[in-house]
Design a protein around this motif. Structure first.
Motif, PDB file in Angstrom:
ATOM      1  N   LEU A  52      -2.523   7.067   2.192  1.00 45.00           N
ATOM      2  CA  LEU A  52      -3.489   6.333   1.366  1.00 45.00           C
ATOM      3  C   LEU A  52      -3.131   6.402  -0.119  1.00 45.00           C
ATOM      4  O   LEU A  52      -3.181   5.389  -0.821  1.00 45.00           O
ATOM      5  CB  LEU A  52      -4.902   6.852   1.598  1.00 45.00           C
ATOM      6  N   THR A  53      -2.775   7.579  -0.610  1.00 45.94           N
ATOM      7  CA  THR A  53      -2.451   7.703  -2.034  1.00 45.94           C
ATOM      8  C   THR A  53      -1.115   7.031  -2.372  1.00 45.94           C
ATOM      9  O   THR A  53      -0.832   6.767  -3.534  1.00 45.94           O
ATOM     10  CB  THR A  53      -2.445   9.173  -2.498  1.00 45.94           C
ATOM     11  N   TYR A  54      -0.337   6.715  -1.341  1.00 44.82           N
ATOM     12  CA  TYR A  54       0.894   5.953  -1.541  1.00 44.82           C
ATOM     13  C   TYR A  54       0.586   4.498  -1.905  1.00 44.82           C
ATOM     14  O   TYR A  54       1.409   3.797  -2.464  1.00 44.82           O
ATOM     15  CB  TYR A  54       1.744   6.017  -0.267  1.00 44.82           C
ATOM     16  N   HIS A  55      -0.630   4.060  -1.630  1.00 44.56           N
ATOM     17  CA  HIS A  55      -1.072   2.700  -1.964  1.00 44.56           C
ATOM     18  C   HIS A  55      -1.756   2.619  -3.326  1.00 44.56           C
ATOM     19  O   HIS A  55      -2.248   1.564  -3.699  1.00 44.56           O
ATOM     20  CB  HIS A  55      -2.032   2.196  -0.885  1.00 44.56           C
ATOM     21  N   VAL A  56      -1.784   3.732  -4.041  1.00 40.11           N
ATOM     22  CA  VAL A  56      -2.471   3.807  -5.327  1.00 40.11           C
ATOM     23  C   VAL A  56      -1.460   4.097  -6.433  1.00 40.11           C
ATOM     24  O   VAL A  56      -0.674   5.047  -6.335  1.00 40.11           O
ATOM     25  CB  VAL A  56      -3.555   4.909  -5.312  1.00 40.11           C
ATOM     26  N   VAL A  57      -1.501   3.270  -7.475  1.00 39.84           N
ATOM     27  CA  VAL A  57      -0.657   3.469  -8.649  1.00 39.84           C
ATOM     28  C   VAL A  57      -1.587   3.798  -9.815  1.00 39.84           C
ATOM     29  O   VAL A  57      -2.528   3.039 -10.081  1.00 39.84           O
ATOM     30  CB  VAL A  57       0.176   2.206  -8.958  1.00 39.84           C
ATOM     31  N   PRO A  58      -1.388   4.937 -10.477  1.00 39.36           N
ATOM     32  CA  PRO A  58      -2.232   5.254 -11.634  1.00 39.36           C
ATOM     33  C   PRO A  58      -2.104   4.169 -12.713  1.00 39.36           C
ATOM     34  O   PRO A  58      -1.015   3.650 -12.960  1.00 39.36           O
ATOM     35  CB  PRO A  58      -1.680   6.592 -12.124  1.00 39.36           C
ATOM     36  N   GLY A  59      -3.217   3.822 -13.317  1.00 37.46           N
ATOM     37  CA  GLY A  59      -3.250   2.792 -14.349  1.00 37.46           C
ATOM     38  C   GLY A  59      -3.733   1.467 -13.789  1.00 37.46           C
ATOM     39  O   GLY A  59      -3.920   1.317 -12.586  1.00 37.46           O
ATOM     40  N   ARG A  60      -3.943   0.519 -14.676  1.00 40.02           N
ATOM     41  CA  ARG A  60      -4.438  -0.802 -14.281  1.00 40.02           C
ATOM     42  C   ARG A  60      -3.285  -1.797 -14.434  1.00 40.02           C
ATOM     43  O   ARG A  60      -2.931  -2.180 -15.533  1.00 40.02           O
ATOM     44  CB  ARG A  60      -5.605  -1.230 -15.166  1.00 40.02           C
ATOM     45  N   MET A  61      -2.723  -2.219 -13.297  1.00 40.33           N
ATOM     46  CA  MET A  61      -1.618  -3.188 -13.301  1.00 40.33           C
ATOM     47  C   MET A  61      -2.087  -4.479 -12.634  1.00 40.33           C
ATOM     48  O   MET A  61      -2.001  -4.601 -11.418  1.00 40.33           O
ATOM     49  CB  MET A  61      -0.395  -2.641 -12.582  1.00 40.33           C
ATOM     50  N   ASP A  62      -2.577  -5.387 -13.454  1.00 40.92           N
ATOM     51  CA  ASP A  62      -2.947  -6.681 -12.894  1.00 40.92           C
ATOM     52  C   ASP A  62      -1.687  -7.508 -12.705  1.00 40.92           C
ATOM     53  O   ASP A  62      -0.575  -7.046 -12.960  1.00 40.92           O
ATOM     54  CB  ASP A  62      -4.007  -7.383 -13.745  1.00 40.92           C
TER      55      ASP A  62
ATOM     56  N   SER B 229       0.776   9.471  -4.786  1.00 42.57           N
ATOM     57  CA  SER B 229       1.305  10.473  -3.859  1.00 42.57           C
ATOM     58  C   SER B 229       2.620  11.066  -4.350  1.00 42.57           C
ATOM     59  O   SER B 229       3.131  12.012  -3.762  1.00 42.57           O
ATOM     60  CB  SER B 229       1.523   9.850  -2.470  1.00 42.57           C
ATOM     61  N   GLY B 230       3.196  10.474  -5.414  1.00 44.15           N
ATOM     62  CA  GLY B 230       4.472  10.939  -5.939  1.00 44.15           C
ATOM     63  C   GLY B 230       5.648  10.110  -5.455  1.00 44.15           C
ATOM     64  O   GLY B 230       6.778  10.335  -5.872  1.00 44.15           O
TER      65      GLY B 230
ATOM     66  N   ALA C 185       9.071   2.939   0.845  1.00 39.94           N
ATOM     67  CA  ALA C 185      10.231   3.829   0.930  1.00 39.94           C
ATOM     68  C   ALA C 185      11.018   3.640   2.228  1.00 39.94           C
ATOM     69  O   ALA C 185      12.191   3.985   2.292  1.00 39.94           O
ATOM     70  CB  ALA C 185       9.782   5.285   0.813  1.00 39.94           C
ATOM     71  N   LYS C 186      10.393   3.069   3.243  1.00 41.46           N
ATOM     72  CA  LYS C 186      11.050   2.868   4.528  1.00 41.46           C
ATOM     73  C   LYS C 186      11.646   1.464   4.654  1.00 41.46           C
ATOM     74  O   LYS C 186      12.176   1.095   5.689  1.00 41.46           O
ATOM     75  CB  LYS C 186      10.065   3.117   5.653  1.00 41.46           C
ATOM     76  N   GLY C 187      11.498   0.652   3.588  1.00 36.80           N
ATOM     77  CA  GLY C 187      12.040  -0.692   3.611  1.00 36.80           C
ATOM     78  C   GLY C 187      11.065  -1.753   4.103  1.00 36.80           C
ATOM     79  O   GLY C 187      11.399  -2.928   4.173  1.00 36.80           O
ATOM     80  N   GLY C 188       9.850  -1.342   4.448  1.00 36.01           N
ATOM     81  CA  GLY C 188       8.825  -2.299   4.863  1.00 36.01           C
ATOM     82  C   GLY C 188       8.305  -3.073   3.658  1.00 36.01           C
ATOM     83  O   GLY C 188       8.254  -2.534   2.551  1.00 36.01           O
ATOM     84  N   THR C 189       7.948  -4.325   3.866  1.00 32.81           N
ATOM     85  CA  THR C 189       7.444  -5.139   2.757  1.00 32.81           C
ATOM     86  C   THR C 189       6.073  -5.701   3.056  1.00 32.81           C
ATOM     87  O   THR C 189       5.733  -5.999   4.204  1.00 32.81           O
ATOM     88  CB  THR C 189       8.397  -6.309   2.434  1.00 32.81           C
ATOM     89  N   ALA C 190       5.293  -5.856   1.997  1.00 31.52           N
ATOM     90  CA  ALA C 190       3.957  -6.438   2.082  1.00 31.52           C
ATOM     91  C   ALA C 190       3.819  -7.460   0.974  1.00 31.52           C
ATOM     92  O   ALA C 190       4.316  -7.264  -0.134  1.00 31.52           O
ATOM     93  CB  ALA C 190       2.898  -5.348   1.924  1.00 31.52           C
ATOM     94  N   ALA C 191       3.142  -8.550   1.294  1.00 36.49           N
ATOM     95  CA  ALA C 191       2.867  -9.586   0.299  1.00 36.49           C
ATOM     96  C   ALA C 191       1.462  -9.378  -0.253  1.00 36.49           C
ATOM     97  O   ALA C 191       0.544  -9.015   0.483  1.00 36.49           O
ATOM     98  CB  ALA C 191       2.955 -10.972   0.930  1.00 36.49           C
ATOM     99  N   VAL C 192       1.306  -9.631  -1.526  1.00 37.40           N
ATOM    100  CA  VAL C 192      -0.025  -9.619  -2.117  1.00 37.40           C
ATOM    101  C   VAL C 192      -0.673 -10.950  -1.740  1.00 37.40           C
ATOM    102  O   VAL C 192      -0.140 -12.011  -2.020  1.00 37.40           O
ATOM    103  CB  VAL C 192       0.032  -9.464  -3.644  1.00 37.40           C
ATOM    104  N   THR C 193      -1.812 -10.872  -1.071  1.00 32.50           N
ATOM    105  CA  THR C 193      -2.490 -12.088  -0.621  1.00 32.50           C
ATOM    106  C   THR C 193      -3.670 -12.460  -1.507  1.00 32.50           C
ATOM    107  O   THR C 193      -4.025 -13.628  -1.585  1.00 32.50           O
ATOM    108  CB  THR C 193      -2.956 -11.944   0.835  1.00 32.50           C
TER     109      THR C 193
END
Length: 190
Positions: free
Chosen positions: A112-122, A143-144, A161-169
């Motif tokens: 879960l914390t791997y999906h969180v980036v500190p700061g506000r990145m719009d 998560s580091g 990190a495993k090469g999987g990709t996700a699109a922002v919808t």
């Protein structure tokens, strides 16, 4: 072996951002964006908005099981790549149920914390970072670990990190303590 299967299942879940020159239903209008059939109010925090989205019930259950509610209600700011229920359902059978077990709390928290980036990145900040990086931006997660954001055909893609990709919808769902970008896959840490 069990942890490897769980880790592989989790890496398929989260993703990145669209808008500001990006396609995929970005939320740049002045109207309150709708996610999962519910309005996402910029005056509410990440948790208070997410609990109302019918498309994010699995994510909310996971956040509760990992005891991350207080963290995601704190001032932040945070950028969250939020996978949908369909993203979690695409994981190998039994992965989510296994992750939600109390004995797997540490693994669930890392995912879960791997999906969180500190700061506000719009989307504007993501686009700037991608352009400044010559076509890719490296994002340090809570998560580091790292995520890599790229753009193709007006869509922001997030690679784990495993090469999987996700699109922002759905991009730029502003919160009082950050911004959410809905993604179509669960992202997995290394």
């Amino acid at each position: 072996m069990k942890k490897l299967v769980i880790a592989l299942g989790v890496s398929v879940l989260l993703g990145a951002c669209a808008g500001s020159g990006m396609s995929n239903a970005s939320n740049n209008s002045a109207a309150t964006p709708m996610v999962g059939g519910a309005p996402m109010y910029p005056t509410k925090d990440i948790v208070d908005n997410a609990v109302n989205s019918k498309d994010h019930t699995t994510l909310v259950a996971a956040v509760k099981a990992a005891d991350l509610v207080a963290t995601l209600k704190s001032p932040g700011p945070f950028t969250v790549f939020a996978p949908t229920n369909a993203s979690f359902a695409a994981l190998p059978a039994g992965t989510v149920d296994t992750l939600l077990k109390p004995e797997n709390k540490a693994t669930l928290t890392k995912v879960l914390t791997y999906h969180v980036v500190p700061g506000r990145m719009d989307s504007a900040a993501l686009t700037s970072a991608i352009n400044a990086g010559g076509g890719k931006a490296t994002l340090k997660t809570a998560s580091g670990g790292t995520l890599t954001a790229t753009m193709s055909g007006g869509t922001v893609w997030v690679t784990d990190a495993k090469g999987g990709t996700a699109a922002v919808t759905i991009a730029n769902v502003y919160q009082s303590n950050g911004v959410i970008h809905v993604v179509n896959k669960v992202l997995l840490p290394g």
